[in-house]
Scaffold this active site. Structure first.
Site, PDB file in Angstrom:
ATOM      1  N   HIS A 183       0.818  -1.231   0.000  1.00 42.53           N
ATOM      2  CA  HIS A 183       0.000   0.000   0.000  1.00 42.53           C
ATOM      3  C   HIS A 183       0.842   1.267   0.000  1.00 42.53           C
ATOM      4  O   HIS A 183       0.286   2.369   0.001  1.00 42.53           O
ATOM      5  CB  HIS A 183      -0.937  -0.007   1.203  1.00 42.53           C
ATOM      6  CG  HIS A 183      -2.009  -1.048   1.080  1.00 42.53           C
ATOM      7  ND1 HIS A 183      -3.194  -0.811   0.425  1.00 42.53           N
ATOM      8  CD2 HIS A 183      -2.044  -2.343   1.467  1.00 42.53           C
ATOM      9  CE1 HIS A 183      -3.927  -1.914   0.440  1.00 42.53           C
ATOM     10  NE2 HIS A 183      -3.259  -2.849   1.062  1.00 42.53           N
ATOM     11  N   ASP A 187       3.338   9.401  -1.589  1.00 44.69           N
ATOM     12  CA  ASP A 187       2.242   8.670  -0.949  1.00 44.69           C
ATOM     13  C   ASP A 187       1.829   7.519  -1.871  1.00 44.69           C
ATOM     14  O   ASP A 187       1.673   7.728  -3.082  1.00 44.69           O
ATOM     15  CB  ASP A 187       1.042   9.629  -0.767  1.00 44.69           C
ATOM     16  CG  ASP A 187       0.206   9.251   0.430  1.00 44.69           C
ATOM     17  OD1 ASP A 187       0.242   8.086   0.848  1.00 44.69           O
ATOM     18  OD2 ASP A 187      -0.508  10.133   0.955  1.00 44.69           O
TER      19      ASP A 187
HETATM   20  O1  F6P Z   1      -0.379   3.170   4.360  1.00 41.76           O
HETATM   21  C1  F6P Z   1       0.233   2.379   5.233  1.00 41.76           C
HETATM   22  C2  F6P Z   1      -0.419   2.287   6.611  1.00 41.76           C
HETATM   23  O2  F6P Z   1       0.095   1.177   7.266  1.00 41.76           O
HETATM   24  C3  F6P Z   1      -1.928   2.201   6.546  1.00 41.76           C
HETATM   25  O3  F6P Z   1      -2.383   0.895   6.460  1.00 41.76           O
HETATM   26  C4  F6P Z   1      -2.362   2.858   7.814  1.00 41.76           C
HETATM   27  O4  F6P Z   1      -3.588   3.503   7.671  1.00 41.76           O
HETATM   28  C5  F6P Z   1      -1.265   3.873   8.067  1.00 41.76           C
HETATM   29  O5  F6P Z   1      -0.130   3.431   7.366  1.00 41.76           O
HETATM   30  C6  F6P Z   1      -0.980   4.104   9.552  1.00 41.76           C
HETATM   31  O6  F6P Z   1      -0.396   2.996  10.070  1.00 41.76           O
HETATM   32  P1  F6P Z   1      -0.160   2.612  11.584  1.00 41.76           P
HETATM   33  O7  F6P Z   1      -0.904   3.579  12.450  1.00 41.76           O
HETATM   34  O8  F6P Z   1      -0.715   1.236  11.710  1.00 41.76           O
HETATM   35  O9  F6P Z   1       1.310   2.654  11.789  1.00 41.76           O
END
Ligand code: F6P
Length: 497
Positions: free
Chosen positions: A188, A395
Protein backbone atom coordinates in the site's frame (compact mmCIF):
# COMPACT_ATOMS: atom_id res chain seq x y z
CA UNK A 1 -0.92 -21.48 -5.78
CA UNK A 2 -2.87 -24.73 -5.73
CA UNK A 3 -0.99 -27.21 -7.94
CA UNK A 4 -1.73 -30.76 -9.09
CA UNK A 5 0.97 -33.18 -10.11
CA UNK A 6 0.13 -34.48 -13.62
CA UNK A 7 1.40 -37.72 -15.19
CA UNK A 8 4.87 -37.05 -16.55
CA UNK A 9 5.85 -35.04 -13.53
CA UNK A 10 4.32 -31.70 -14.57
CA UNK A 11 2.42 -29.29 -12.37
CA UNK A 12 -0.88 -27.77 -13.44
CA UNK A 13 -2.47 -24.72 -11.92
CA UNK A 14 -5.95 -25.12 -10.42
CA UNK A 15 -7.51 -21.67 -10.16
CA UNK A 16 -9.36 -20.71 -6.99
CA UNK A 17 -13.11 -20.20 -7.25
CA UNK A 18 -13.73 -16.60 -6.18
CA UNK A 19 -17.45 -17.30 -5.70
CA UNK A 20 -16.79 -19.76 -2.92
CA UNK A 21 -13.22 -19.09 -1.75
CA UNK A 22 -12.56 -17.93 1.78
CA UNK A 23 -10.29 -14.89 1.94
CA UNK A 24 -7.73 -14.83 4.71
CA UNK A 25 -6.64 -11.23 5.09
CA UNK A 26 -3.34 -10.68 6.84
CA UNK A 27 -2.32 -7.16 7.86
CA UNK A 28 -0.29 -5.67 10.67
CA UNK A 29 -3.34 -3.97 12.20
CA UNK A 30 -6.74 -5.51 12.63
CA UNK A 31 -9.73 -3.29 11.79
CA UNK A 32 -10.17 -2.84 15.53
CA UNK A 33 -7.55 -1.57 17.95
CA UNK A 34 -7.51 -1.72 21.71
CA UNK A 35 -6.87 1.58 23.48
CA UNK A 36 -6.28 2.28 27.13
CA UNK A 37 -8.96 4.51 28.67
CA UNK A 38 -9.57 5.73 32.24
CA UNK A 39 -11.81 2.70 32.90
CA UNK A 40 -9.47 0.12 31.36
CA UNK A 41 -9.19 -1.00 27.76
CA UNK A 42 -11.75 -0.19 25.13
CA UNK A 43 -12.06 -1.23 21.52
CA UNK A 44 -12.23 1.27 18.68
CA UNK A 45 -12.22 1.02 14.89
CA UNK A 46 -8.71 1.34 13.47
CA UNK A 47 -8.30 4.56 11.53
CA UNK A 48 -6.89 4.75 8.03
CA UNK A 49 -8.11 4.10 4.54
CA UNK A 50 -6.54 0.66 4.19
CA UNK A 51 -8.36 -0.84 7.21
CA UNK A 52 -11.61 0.78 6.05
CA UNK A 53 -11.23 -0.61 2.53
CA UNK A 54 -10.26 -4.13 3.57
CA UNK A 55 -13.30 -4.30 5.88
CA UNK A 56 -15.66 -4.18 2.93
CA UNK A 57 -13.61 -5.86 0.21
CA UNK A 58 -15.04 -9.37 0.70
CA UNK A 59 -18.25 -10.89 2.13
CA UNK A 60 -17.83 -11.11 5.91
CA UNK A 61 -19.10 -14.71 6.05
CA UNK A 62 -16.26 -15.81 3.74
CA UNK A 63 -13.51 -13.84 5.36
CA UNK A 64 -11.10 -14.23 8.23
CA UNK A 65 -8.63 -11.51 9.25
CA UNK A 66 -5.33 -12.02 11.02
CA UNK A 67 -3.55 -9.06 12.61
CA UNK A 68 -2.39 -7.13 15.65
CA UNK A 69 -5.15 -5.75 17.89
CA UNK A 70 -2.93 -3.05 19.46
CA UNK A 71 -0.67 -3.17 22.50
CA UNK A 72 -2.19 -5.50 25.11
CA UNK A 73 1.02 -5.94 27.07
CA UNK A 74 -0.10 -3.80 30.02
CA UNK A 75 -3.59 -5.28 30.34
CA UNK A 76 -4.79 -7.81 32.89
CA UNK A 77 -5.57 -11.36 31.64
CA UNK A 78 -9.29 -10.70 32.04
CA UNK A 79 -9.07 -7.72 29.67
CA UNK A 80 -7.03 -9.71 27.17
CA UNK A 81 -9.76 -12.42 27.25
CA UNK A 82 -12.36 -9.74 26.55
CA UNK A 83 -10.37 -8.61 23.47
CA UNK A 84 -10.01 -12.21 22.28
CA UNK A 85 -13.77 -12.80 22.64
CA UNK A 86 -14.55 -9.63 20.72
CA UNK A 87 -12.15 -10.70 17.95
CA UNK A 88 -13.76 -14.16 17.81
CA UNK A 89 -17.19 -12.58 17.41
CA UNK A 90 -15.94 -10.67 14.33
CA UNK A 91 -13.89 -13.49 12.69
CA UNK A 92 -10.66 -11.72 13.59
CA UNK A 93 -7.60 -13.64 14.70
CA UNK A 94 -5.39 -11.55 16.98
CA UNK A 95 -1.62 -11.86 16.86
CA UNK A 96 -0.48 -10.47 20.17
CA UNK A 97 2.87 -8.73 20.24
CA UNK A 98 4.97 -8.16 23.34
CA UNK A 99 6.05 -4.60 24.13
CA UNK A 100 9.56 -5.55 22.97
CA UNK A 101 8.18 -6.76 19.63
CA UNK A 102 6.16 -3.58 19.21
CA UNK A 103 9.27 -1.55 19.88
CA UNK A 104 11.64 -3.48 17.61
CA UNK A 105 9.42 -4.82 14.81
CA UNK A 106 6.70 -2.12 14.47
CA UNK A 107 8.37 1.08 15.70
CA UNK A 108 11.92 -0.08 14.94
CA UNK A 109 12.18 -1.98 11.66
CA UNK A 110 8.82 -1.26 9.97
CA UNK A 111 8.35 2.40 10.86
CA UNK A 112 11.92 3.62 11.41
CA UNK A 113 13.62 1.74 8.57
CA UNK A 114 11.29 0.34 5.89
CA UNK A 115 8.88 3.30 5.94
CA UNK A 116 11.57 5.95 5.26
CA UNK A 117 13.37 3.81 2.68
CA UNK A 118 10.19 2.97 0.76
CA UNK A 119 9.26 6.69 0.87
CA UNK A 120 12.68 7.76 -0.35
CA UNK A 121 13.51 9.51 2.96
CA UNK A 122 16.83 7.93 3.82
CA UNK A 123 17.72 11.06 5.81
CA UNK A 124 15.28 9.69 8.42
CA UNK A 125 17.10 6.37 8.86
CA UNK A 126 18.57 5.53 12.27
CA UNK A 127 22.37 5.39 12.27
CA UNK A 128 22.47 1.74 13.26
CA UNK A 129 20.43 -1.30 14.20
CA UNK A 130 17.80 -2.05 11.61
CA UNK A 131 16.07 -4.53 13.95
CA UNK A 132 15.56 -6.97 11.09
CA UNK A 133 15.75 -9.99 13.41
CA UNK A 134 12.65 -8.78 15.23
CA UNK A 135 10.94 -8.14 11.88
CA UNK A 136 11.72 -11.68 10.72
CA UNK A 137 10.57 -13.21 14.02
CA UNK A 138 7.21 -11.38 13.97
CA UNK A 139 6.69 -12.25 10.29
CA UNK A 140 7.23 -15.93 11.30
CA UNK A 141 4.54 -15.55 13.95
CA UNK A 142 2.09 -14.13 11.42
CA UNK A 143 2.86 -17.00 9.01
CA UNK A 144 2.24 -19.54 11.80
CA UNK A 145 -1.07 -17.85 12.60
CA UNK A 146 -2.10 -18.21 8.94
CA UNK A 147 -1.23 -21.90 8.83
CA UNK A 148 -3.36 -22.43 11.96
CA UNK A 149 -6.51 -21.21 10.20
CA UNK A 150 -6.02 -22.87 6.78
CA UNK A 151 -8.37 -25.62 5.63
CA UNK A 152 -7.10 -29.16 6.14
CA UNK A 153 -7.14 -30.01 2.42
CA UNK A 154 -4.01 -27.97 1.80
CA UNK A 155 -5.97 -24.72 1.95
CA UNK A 156 -7.43 -25.12 -1.54
CA UNK A 157 -10.55 -23.15 -0.73
CA UNK A 158 -8.57 -20.38 0.89
CA UNK A 159 -6.81 -17.43 -0.66
CA UNK A 160 -4.33 -15.82 1.69
CA UNK A 161 -3.96 -12.10 1.01
CA UNK A 162 -1.06 -10.43 2.83
CA UNK A 163 -0.95 -6.63 3.05
CA UNK A 164 1.78 -4.06 3.26
CA UNK A 165 5.37 -3.42 4.21
CA UNK A 166 5.14 -4.80 7.73
CA UNK A 167 4.74 -8.34 6.41
CA UNK A 168 6.92 -8.69 3.29
CA UNK A 169 8.39 -12.00 4.46
CA UNK A 170 5.06 -13.71 5.17
CA UNK A 171 4.38 -14.93 1.58
CA UNK A 172 7.80 -16.62 1.40
CA UNK A 173 7.37 -18.18 4.84
CA UNK A 174 3.96 -19.51 3.81
CA UNK A 175 5.38 -20.95 0.61
CA UNK A 176 7.85 -22.95 2.71
CA UNK A 177 5.13 -24.16 5.07
CA UNK A 178 2.33 -24.80 2.53
CA UNK A 179 3.82 -24.94 -1.02
CA UNK A 180 0.45 -25.38 -2.76
CA UNK A 181 -1.33 -22.45 -1.11
CA UNK A 182 -2.72 -19.48 -3.07
CA UNK A 183 -0.99 -16.40 -1.71
CA UNK A 184 -1.41 -12.79 -2.84
CA UNK A 185 0.50 -9.74 -1.60
CA UNK A 186 -0.36 -6.04 -1.92
CA UNK A 187 1.91 -3.13 -1.07
CA UNK A 188 0.00 0.00 0.00
CA UNK A 189 3.01 2.31 0.06
CA UNK A 190 5.38 3.32 -2.77
CA UNK A 191 8.13 0.98 -3.92
CA UNK A 192 11.49 2.80 -4.09
CA UNK A 193 13.97 2.95 -6.99
CA UNK A 194 16.76 0.35 -7.08
CA UNK A 195 19.46 2.64 -5.71
CA UNK A 196 17.32 3.48 -2.68
CA UNK A 197 15.98 -0.03 -2.02
CA UNK A 198 19.54 -1.40 -2.28
CA UNK A 199 20.45 0.49 0.88
CA UNK A 200 18.62 -2.12 2.95
CA UNK A 201 21.05 -4.81 4.16
CA UNK A 202 18.25 -7.41 3.99
CA UNK A 203 17.00 -6.35 0.55
CA UNK A 204 17.23 -9.79 -1.04
CA UNK A 205 15.32 -11.51 1.77
CA UNK A 206 12.55 -8.91 1.49
CA UNK A 207 12.19 -9.46 -2.25
CA UNK A 208 12.30 -13.25 -1.92
CA UNK A 209 9.63 -12.99 0.75
CA UNK A 210 7.33 -11.06 -1.60
CA UNK A 211 8.09 -13.55 -4.39
CA UNK A 212 6.56 -16.26 -2.21
CA UNK A 213 3.20 -14.90 -3.48
CA UNK A 214 1.42 -15.90 -6.67
CA UNK A 215 0.67 -12.26 -7.38
CA UNK A 216 2.19 -9.03 -6.09
CA UNK A 217 0.13 -5.83 -6.41
CA UNK A 218 0.94 -2.10 -6.26
CA UNK A 219 -1.13 1.06 -6.61
CA UNK A 220 0.74 2.30 -9.69
CA UNK A 221 2.74 0.90 -12.58
CA UNK A 222 5.71 3.03 -11.49
CA UNK A 223 5.96 1.13 -8.17
CA UNK A 224 5.44 -2.18 -9.95
CA UNK A 225 8.20 -1.42 -12.46
CA UNK A 226 10.61 -0.50 -9.69
CA UNK A 227 9.89 -3.78 -7.91
CA UNK A 228 10.66 -5.65 -11.13
CA UNK A 229 13.93 -3.68 -11.52
CA UNK A 230 14.96 -4.66 -7.99
CA UNK A 231 14.08 -8.32 -8.52
CA UNK A 232 16.07 -8.37 -11.75
CA UNK A 233 19.11 -6.83 -10.10
CA UNK A 234 19.06 -8.36 -6.64
CA UNK A 235 17.54 -11.86 -6.80
CA UNK A 236 19.85 -14.36 -8.51
CA UNK A 237 17.88 -16.96 -10.47
CA UNK A 238 14.79 -14.79 -10.90
CA UNK A 239 13.81 -14.23 -14.54
CA UNK A 240 11.53 -11.38 -15.58
CA UNK A 241 9.07 -12.28 -18.32
CA UNK A 242 6.02 -10.33 -19.57
CA UNK A 243 5.76 -8.24 -16.38
CA UNK A 244 5.85 -11.37 -14.27
CA UNK A 245 8.72 -13.14 -12.54
CA UNK A 246 9.70 -16.78 -12.95
CA UNK A 247 11.40 -17.91 -9.79
CA UNK A 248 12.01 -21.31 -8.25
CA UNK A 249 9.75 -23.07 -10.74
CA UNK A 250 6.79 -20.76 -10.26
CA UNK A 251 5.43 -17.77 -12.12
CA UNK A 252 4.67 -14.73 -9.98
CA UNK A 253 2.36 -12.18 -11.57
CA UNK A 254 2.74 -8.47 -10.82
CA UNK A 255 0.17 -5.78 -11.41
CA UNK A 256 -0.90 -2.20 -10.71
CA UNK A 257 -4.35 -2.06 -9.11
CA UNK A 258 -5.28 1.35 -7.67
CA UNK A 259 -7.46 1.07 -4.56
CA UNK A 260 -10.72 3.02 -4.55
CA UNK A 261 -13.20 3.91 -1.82
CA UNK A 262 -16.86 3.16 -1.33
CA UNK A 263 -18.34 6.46 -2.53
CA UNK A 264 -21.74 5.55 -1.05
CA UNK A 265 -20.22 5.93 2.43
CA UNK A 266 -19.63 9.60 1.68
CA UNK A 267 -23.06 10.44 0.29
CA UNK A 268 -25.12 10.62 3.48
CA UNK A 269 -25.74 13.16 6.22
CA UNK A 270 -22.82 14.89 7.88
CA UNK A 271 -22.42 16.00 11.48
CA UNK A 272 -24.65 18.92 12.60
CA UNK A 273 -22.18 20.42 15.06
CA UNK A 274 -19.30 20.50 12.55
CA UNK A 275 -21.61 21.97 9.92
CA UNK A 276 -22.57 24.76 12.30
CA UNK A 277 -18.96 25.53 13.19
CA UNK A 278 -17.86 25.54 9.55
CA UNK A 279 -20.78 27.77 8.65
CA UNK A 280 -19.67 30.29 11.27
CA UNK A 281 -16.11 30.15 9.96
CA UNK A 282 -17.31 30.90 6.44
CA UNK A 283 -19.58 33.81 7.26
CA UNK A 284 -17.71 35.67 9.95
CA UNK A 285 -16.23 37.37 7.98
CA UNK A 286 -16.55 35.78 4.55
CA UNK A 287 -13.60 33.40 4.61
CA UNK A 288 -12.53 30.74 2.12
CA UNK A 289 -11.43 27.53 3.79
CA UNK A 290 -8.51 25.40 2.64
CA UNK A 291 -8.57 21.97 4.27
CA UNK A 292 -5.77 19.47 4.97
CA UNK A 293 -6.48 16.09 6.58
CA UNK A 294 -3.45 13.92 7.25
CA UNK A 295 -1.76 11.63 9.70
CA UNK A 296 1.07 13.64 11.23
CA UNK A 297 3.71 11.96 9.07
CA UNK A 298 6.79 13.48 7.42
CA UNK A 299 5.73 12.01 4.08
CA UNK A 300 2.56 14.13 4.01
CA UNK A 301 4.29 17.41 3.21
CA UNK A 302 2.69 19.45 6.00
CA UNK A 303 5.67 21.79 6.73
CA UNK A 304 6.00 22.82 3.06
CA UNK A 305 2.21 23.22 2.84
CA UNK A 306 2.38 25.69 5.75
CA UNK A 307 5.16 27.57 3.97
CA UNK A 308 3.03 27.66 0.81
CA UNK A 309 0.33 29.45 2.83
CA UNK A 310 2.95 31.91 4.04
CA UNK A 311 4.06 32.47 0.44
CA UNK A 312 0.47 32.84 -0.78
CA UNK A 313 -0.13 35.64 1.73
CA UNK A 314 3.11 37.32 0.73
CA UNK A 315 2.18 37.14 -2.96
CA UNK A 316 -1.45 38.09 -2.39
CA UNK A 317 -1.70 40.23 0.79
CA UNK A 318 -5.31 41.09 -0.06
CA UNK A 319 -6.19 37.48 0.88
CA UNK A 320 -5.09 37.98 4.47
CA UNK A 321 -8.12 37.62 6.72
CA UNK A 322 -10.10 36.09 3.87
CA UNK A 323 -8.55 32.63 3.78
CA UNK A 324 -7.64 30.09 6.40
CA UNK A 325 -6.01 26.66 6.22
CA UNK A 326 -7.73 24.21 8.56
CA UNK A 327 -5.04 21.57 9.03
CA UNK A 328 -6.10 18.37 10.77
CA UNK A 329 -2.95 16.50 11.77
CA UNK A 330 -3.84 13.23 13.45
CA UNK A 331 -1.08 12.03 15.83
CA UNK A 332 0.64 8.89 14.55
CA UNK A 333 3.54 6.60 15.55
CA UNK A 334 4.35 9.00 18.37
CA UNK A 335 7.10 6.89 19.90
CA UNK A 336 9.20 7.08 16.72
CA UNK A 337 11.70 9.94 16.99
CA UNK A 338 11.18 11.32 13.48
CA UNK A 339 7.46 11.76 14.24
CA UNK A 340 8.09 13.50 17.56
CA UNK A 341 10.46 15.90 15.74
CA UNK A 342 7.88 16.57 13.04
CA UNK A 343 5.27 17.50 15.65
CA UNK A 344 7.57 20.19 17.07
CA UNK A 345 8.46 21.44 13.58
CA UNK A 346 4.80 21.76 12.55
CA UNK A 347 3.85 23.58 15.76
CA UNK A 348 6.75 26.00 15.30
CA UNK A 349 5.87 26.70 11.69
CA UNK A 350 2.20 27.31 12.51
CA UNK A 351 3.33 29.75 15.21
CA UNK A 352 5.71 31.48 12.80
CA UNK A 353 3.23 31.86 9.92
CA UNK A 354 0.37 32.90 12.20
CA UNK A 355 2.61 35.31 14.08
CA UNK A 356 3.59 36.94 10.79
CA UNK A 357 0.12 37.28 9.21
CA UNK A 358 -2.44 37.33 12.05
CA UNK A 359 -4.18 40.61 12.76
CA UNK A 360 -6.26 42.23 15.48
CA UNK A 361 -9.08 42.27 12.96
CA UNK A 362 -9.23 38.48 13.29
CA UNK A 363 -7.01 37.05 10.54
CA UNK A 364 -5.76 33.55 11.47
CA UNK A 365 -4.06 32.00 8.42
CA UNK A 366 -3.64 28.50 9.87
CA UNK A 367 -5.78 26.55 12.36
CA UNK A 368 -4.07 23.38 13.51
CA UNK A 369 -6.17 20.58 14.98
CA UNK A 370 -4.24 17.70 16.53
CA UNK A 371 -6.88 15.00 16.76
CA UNK A 372 -8.92 12.84 14.42
CA UNK A 373 -12.55 13.07 13.34
CA UNK A 374 -15.18 10.43 12.68
CA UNK A 375 -16.16 9.65 9.10
CA UNK A 376 -19.42 11.57 9.58
CA UNK A 377 -17.57 14.62 10.88
CA UNK A 378 -15.07 14.41 8.03
CA UNK A 379 -17.94 14.36 5.59
CA UNK A 380 -19.06 17.78 6.87
CA UNK A 381 -15.51 19.12 6.76
CA UNK A 382 -15.01 17.95 3.18
CA UNK A 383 -18.28 19.56 2.13
CA UNK A 384 -17.52 22.86 3.82
CA UNK A 385 -14.03 23.19 2.32
CA UNK A 386 -13.51 25.47 -0.65
CA UNK A 387 -10.18 23.86 -1.47
CA UNK A 388 -8.84 20.47 -0.35
CA UNK A 389 -5.05 20.47 -0.09
CA UNK A 390 -3.43 17.04 -0.48
CA UNK A 391 0.28 17.67 -0.97
CA UNK A 392 2.30 14.66 0.23
CA UNK A 393 5.97 14.47 -0.71
CA UNK A 394 5.28 10.84 -1.60
CA UNK A 395 2.24 8.67 -0.95
CA UNK A 396 1.30 5.17 -2.10
CA UNK A 397 -2.23 6.23 -3.05
CA UNK A 398 -3.89 8.79 -0.68
CA UNK A 399 -7.52 7.97 -0.12
CA UNK A 400 -8.29 11.33 1.53
CA UNK A 401 -8.26 12.88 -1.95
CA UNK A 402 -10.83 10.31 -3.09
CA UNK A 403 -12.96 10.76 0.03
CA UNK A 404 -13.13 14.51 -0.60
CA UNK A 405 -14.33 13.93 -4.16
CA UNK A 406 -16.89 11.33 -3.07
CA UNK A 407 -18.27 13.74 -0.45
CA UNK A 408 -18.77 16.54 -3.00
CA UNK A 409 -22.18 15.46 -4.22
CA UNK A 410 -22.73 19.19 -4.96
CA UNK A 411 -20.07 19.01 -7.75
CA UNK A 412 -18.21 21.87 -6.08
CA UNK A 413 -14.84 22.33 -4.35
CA UNK A 414 -11.32 22.23 -5.76
CA UNK A 415 -8.70 19.55 -5.15
CA UNK A 416 -5.04 20.61 -5.09
CA UNK A 417 -3.07 17.37 -5.36
CA UNK A 418 0.60 16.46 -5.24
CA UNK A 419 2.00 14.87 -8.35
CA UNK A 420 3.74 12.41 -5.99
CA UNK A 421 0.55 10.88 -4.59
CA UNK A 422 -0.41 7.60 -6.27
CA UNK A 423 -3.91 9.08 -6.68
CA UNK A 424 -2.52 11.70 -9.10
CA UNK A 425 -2.27 9.03 -11.82
CA UNK A 426 -6.07 8.82 -11.91
CA UNK A 427 -7.16 12.28 -10.70
CA UNK A 428 -5.78 14.42 -13.51
CA UNK A 429 -8.58 17.00 -13.15
CA UNK A 430 -7.22 18.14 -9.81
CA UNK A 431 -4.79 21.08 -9.77
CA UNK A 432 -1.59 19.04 -9.75
CA UNK A 433 1.39 20.53 -7.87
CA UNK A 434 4.98 19.69 -7.02
CA UNK A 435 4.93 19.98 -3.20
CA UNK A 436 8.68 20.75 -3.10
CA UNK A 437 8.00 23.87 -5.20
CA UNK A 438 6.60 26.16 -2.53
CA UNK A 439 6.08 29.14 -4.88
CA UNK A 440 4.33 26.92 -7.42
CA UNK A 441 2.10 25.41 -4.73
CA UNK A 442 1.25 28.89 -3.42
CA UNK A 443 0.25 29.98 -6.93
CA UNK A 444 -1.89 26.86 -7.38
CA UNK A 445 -3.65 27.55 -4.08
CA UNK A 446 -4.36 31.09 -5.31
CA UNK A 447 -5.70 29.71 -8.61
CA UNK A 448 -7.92 27.27 -6.71
CA UNK A 449 -9.36 30.09 -4.61
CA UNK A 450 -10.00 32.18 -7.74
CA UNK A 451 -11.46 29.39 -9.87
CA UNK A 452 -14.83 30.13 -11.48
CA UNK A 453 -17.88 28.15 -10.37
CA UNK A 454 -18.15 26.70 -13.86
CA UNK A 455 -14.58 25.37 -13.93
CA UNK A 456 -14.95 23.97 -10.40
CA UNK A 457 -18.07 22.10 -11.45
CA UNK A 458 -16.54 20.74 -14.67
CA UNK A 459 -13.44 19.50 -12.93
CA UNK A 460 -15.33 17.99 -10.01
CA UNK A 461 -17.75 16.19 -12.30
CA UNK A 462 -14.87 14.58 -14.15
CA UNK A 463 -13.15 13.66 -10.88
CA UNK A 464 -16.37 12.15 -9.55
CA UNK A 465 -16.76 9.98 -12.64
CA UNK A 466 -13.46 8.32 -11.70
CA UNK A 467 -14.05 7.94 -7.98
CA UNK A 468 -17.71 6.98 -7.91
CA UNK A 469 -17.09 4.08 -10.30
CA UNK A 470 -14.55 2.47 -7.96
CA UNK A 471 -14.98 0.41 -4.81
CA UNK A 472 -12.82 -1.75 -2.53
CA UNK A 473 -14.94 -4.76 -3.54
CA UNK A 474 -14.27 -4.20 -7.26
CA UNK A 475 -10.60 -3.61 -6.48
CA UNK A 476 -10.25 -6.87 -4.54
CA UNK A 477 -12.12 -8.92 -7.13
CA UNK A 478 -10.25 -7.37 -10.04
CA UNK A 479 -6.92 -8.07 -8.35
CA UNK A 480 -7.64 -11.61 -7.19
CA UNK A 481 -9.23 -12.51 -10.54
CA UNK A 482 -5.77 -12.28 -12.04
CA UNK A 483 -4.83 -15.46 -10.17
CA UNK A 484 -6.59 -17.92 -12.53
CA UNK A 485 -5.27 -16.28 -15.67
CA UNK A 486 -1.66 -16.81 -14.85
CA UNK A 487 -0.01 -18.98 -17.45
CA UNK A 488 1.12 -22.07 -15.57
CA UNK A 489 4.81 -22.77 -15.58
CA UNK A 490 5.09 -26.37 -16.57
CA UNK A 491 8.29 -27.80 -15.27
CA UNK A 492 9.48 -31.32 -14.72
CA UNK A 493 9.69 -32.08 -11.00
CA UNK A 494 13.46 -32.30 -11.17
CA UNK A 495 13.71 -28.95 -13.00
CA UNK A 496 12.14 -26.97 -10.24
CA UNK A 497 15.24 -25.39 -8.83
O1 F6P B 1 -0.38 3.17 4.36
C1 F6P B 1 0.23 2.38 5.23
C2 F6P B 1 -0.42 2.29 6.61
O2 F6P B 1 0.10 1.18 7.27
C3 F6P B 1 -1.93 2.20 6.55
O3 F6P B 1 -2.38 0.90 6.46
C4 F6P B 1 -2.36 2.86 7.81
O4 F6P B 1 -3.59 3.50 7.67
C5 F6P B 1 -1.26 3.87 8.07
O5 F6P B 1 -0.13 3.43 7.37
C6 F6P B 1 -0.98 4.10 9.55
O6 F6P B 1 -0.40 3.00 10.07
P1 F6P B 1 -0.16 2.61 11.58
O7 F6P B 1 -0.90 3.58 12.45
O8 F6P B 1 -0.71 1.24 11.71
O9 F6P B 1 1.31 2.65 11.79
Amino acid sequence: MAMNLLPGGHWSVVPPNLESARLILVSNRLPISVVEGDDGPSIKDSVGGVATALKVCWPVDRRCWIGWPGDLSRFAPVDVSMVNRECGRRALVPVQLSSGEVERYYEGCANSVLWPVFHNRIDRLPLENHQFDAYRAVNERFADAVVDVLDDDDGRNDIVWVHDFHLCLVPGLLRQRRPGQWVAFFLHIPFPPLEVFSILPDRRELLEGMLGSDIVGFHTTRYRDRFIDCVRALVPGARVKDEGVVYEGRRIETCAAPLGIDADDFRGEGDDQIELEMHKLHTNPDIQVLLGVDRLDYTKGIPRRLLAIDRLLELRPELNGRVTLLQIAVPSREKVEAYAELKVQVQQLVGRVNGKHSSLAGAVPIRLVSHGYSQKQLLSLYRAADVMVVTPLLDGMNLVAKEFIAARTDDDGVLVLSEFAGAAVELRDALIVNPYDIDGTARALGAALDMSAEERRDRMRRLRLKVVGESPRAWAEGFLKLLPFMPPVLLGVGDER
